[in-house]
Design a protein around this motif. Structure first.
Motif, PDB file in Angstrom:
ATOM      1  N   ALA A   1       3.407   7.747  -5.776  1.00  0.00           N
ATOM      2  CA  ALA A   1       4.220   6.703  -5.137  1.00  0.00           C
ATOM      3  C   ALA A   1       3.921   5.338  -5.745  1.00  0.00           C
ATOM      4  CB  ALA A   1       3.961   6.688  -3.628  1.00  0.00           C
ATOM      5  N   LEU A   2       2.659   5.114  -6.091  1.00  0.00           N
ATOM      6  CA  LEU A   2       2.237   3.872  -6.751  1.00  0.00           C
ATOM      7  C   LEU A   2       2.951   3.731  -8.097  1.00  0.00           C
ATOM      8  CD1 LEU A   2      -0.056   1.548  -6.740  1.00  0.00           C
ATOM      9  CD2 LEU A   2      -1.366   3.146  -8.104  1.00  0.00           C
ATOM     10  N   VAL A   3       2.957   4.801  -8.864  1.00  0.00           N
ATOM     11  CA  VAL A   3       3.617   4.797 -10.177  1.00  0.00           C
ATOM     12  C   VAL A   3       5.121   4.578 -10.018  1.00  0.00           C
ATOM     13  CG1 VAL A   3       4.232   6.279 -12.143  1.00  0.00           C
ATOM     14  CG2 VAL A   3       1.852   6.162 -11.336  1.00  0.00           C
ATOM     15  N   ALA A   4       5.722   5.260  -9.046  1.00  0.00           N
ATOM     16  CA  ALA A   4       7.174   5.130  -8.834  1.00  0.00           C
ATOM     17  C   ALA A   4       7.540   3.690  -8.467  1.00  0.00           C
ATOM     18  CB  ALA A   4       7.626   6.091  -7.737  1.00  0.00           C
ATOM     19  N   ARG A   5       6.735   3.058  -7.629  1.00  0.00           N
ATOM     20  CA  ARG A   5       7.007   1.676  -7.225  1.00  0.00           C
ATOM     21  C   ARG A   5       6.816   0.713  -8.401  1.00  0.00           C
ATOM     22  NH1 ARG A   5       9.734  -2.153  -5.634  1.00  0.00           N
ATOM     23  NH2 ARG A   5       8.839  -3.759  -4.292  1.00  0.00           N
ATOM     24  N   ALA A   6       5.770   0.955  -9.188  1.00  0.00           N
ATOM     25  CA  ALA A   6       5.538   0.108 -10.363  1.00  0.00           C
ATOM     26  C   ALA A   6       6.690   0.231 -11.349  1.00  0.00           C
ATOM     27  CB  ALA A   6       4.219   0.492 -11.028  1.00  0.00           C
ATOM     28  N   LEU A   7       7.177   1.454 -11.553  1.00  0.00           N
ATOM     29  CA  LEU A   7       8.313   1.678 -12.454  1.00  0.00           C
ATOM     30  C   LEU A   7       9.541   0.916 -11.964  1.00  0.00           C
ATOM     31  CD1 LEU A   7       9.603   3.200 -14.871  1.00  0.00           C
ATOM     32  CD2 LEU A   7      10.132   5.053 -13.264  1.00  0.00           C
TER      33      LEU A   7
ATOM     34  N   VAL B   1       0.860  -1.180   0.000  1.00  0.00           N
ATOM     35  CA  VAL B   1       0.000   0.000   0.000  1.00  0.00           C
ATOM     36  C   VAL B   1       0.897   1.231   0.000  1.00  0.00           C
ATOM     37  CG1 VAL B   1      -1.861   1.232   1.169  1.00  0.00           C
ATOM     38  CG2 VAL B   1      -1.792  -1.279   1.238  1.00  0.00           C
ATOM     39  N   LEU B   2       0.798   2.007  -1.072  1.00  0.00           N
ATOM     40  CA  LEU B   2       1.642   3.199  -1.245  1.00  0.00           C
ATOM     41  C   LEU B   2       0.851   4.447  -0.842  1.00  0.00           C
ATOM     42  CD1 LEU B   2       4.357   2.234  -2.349  1.00  0.00           C
ATOM     43  CD2 LEU B   2       2.561   0.923  -3.476  1.00  0.00           C
TER      44      LEU B   2
END
Length: 240
Positions: A13-19, A7-8
């Motif tokens: 932050a979600l996009v950065a983690r996915a990248l 959970v971001l």
């Protein structure tokens, strides 16, 4: 299956983690197999991710792009997942045209389009009739009805287990979609889910017992890794 739920704090932050995850999988795949295969999803959540990937310096000639589902519309339609990905990412980088594998949506009917895409996938992966070839990454979203790709609740597409690609149905409109067994053959499946409206569906998808045909995202149980990346609004009740 190796399942991870993160959970971001917010969508950036979600996009950065996915990248970060995708770049890691890409590096491993090219190191081990000489190429990276990824199936994209549509919708608004992955668009900033595609824009972020477009800013990276990557070995584009070793990256192959597929789509996990597509609306049965021309590729220049504003509703096309392909068009969105091209504008956000693919038209901005020096990727060979032959490395982009869109769904053929100009066929005589959706069934023929699904069959042609399946045949293309089998030829690309040198796959026999019985096995499901593994993509390196399948990106998925989830609707507030718990559908994923174009696998909608209580539709015939959910019953297809012997094909790679099938015809989904959304309110009478055909979609071309990977089948859930083909998605489940992936080395990594990454869900990107944002928004408070997804909480009720997520509760059912993560529940110990619920009906798979009512909540289709429950059917995604890959042989490799399963990543659920949620923003705080979506994942609020899953933070324990």
């Amino acid at each position: 299956m190796n399942k991870t739920v993160e959970v971001l704090p917010d969508q950036p932050a979600l996009v950065a983690r996915a990248l970060e995850l995708i770049l890691s999988k890409l590096e491993t795949a090219i190191e081990q197999r000489g190429q990276f295969t990824i199936a994209l999803s549509g919708g608004s959540t992955p668009k900033p991710l595609y824009e972020a990937i477009a800013t990276q310096k990557l070995p584009w000639d070793k990256i192959h792009i597929f789509w996990g589902d597509e609306r049965y519309v021309p590729p220049d339609s504003p509703d096309s997942n392909e068009l969105m990905a091209r504008r956000a990412w693919l038209d901005r980088v020096d990727i060979p045209a032959a490395n982009i594998h869109p769904v053929p949506t100009l066929e005589a009917n959706p069934e023929l389009a699904a069959a042609k895409y399946e045949q293309h996938l089998k030829e690309f992966f040198h796959s026999s009739g019985v096995e499901f070839p593994p993509l390196d990454v399948v990106l998925l979203g989830m609707g507030d009805d718990a559908h994923t790709a174009s696998l909608f609740p209580h539709t015939e597409a959910l019953k297809v287990r012997d094909r790679l690609v099938t015809v989904g149905n959304k309110d009478g409109n055909p979609r071309i979609s990977f089948t859930y067994p083909f998605i489940n053959s992936a080395r990594s499946v990454i869900f990107l889910v944002a928004g408070a409206n997804k909480r009720p569906a997520l509760a059912q998808v993560f529940a110990p017992v619920a009906d798979d045909f009512t909540y289709p995202s429950r059917l995604i149980q890959p042989q490799g890794e399963l990543w659920w990346l949620l923003d705080a609004a979506a994942g609020l009740e899953l933070q324990h």
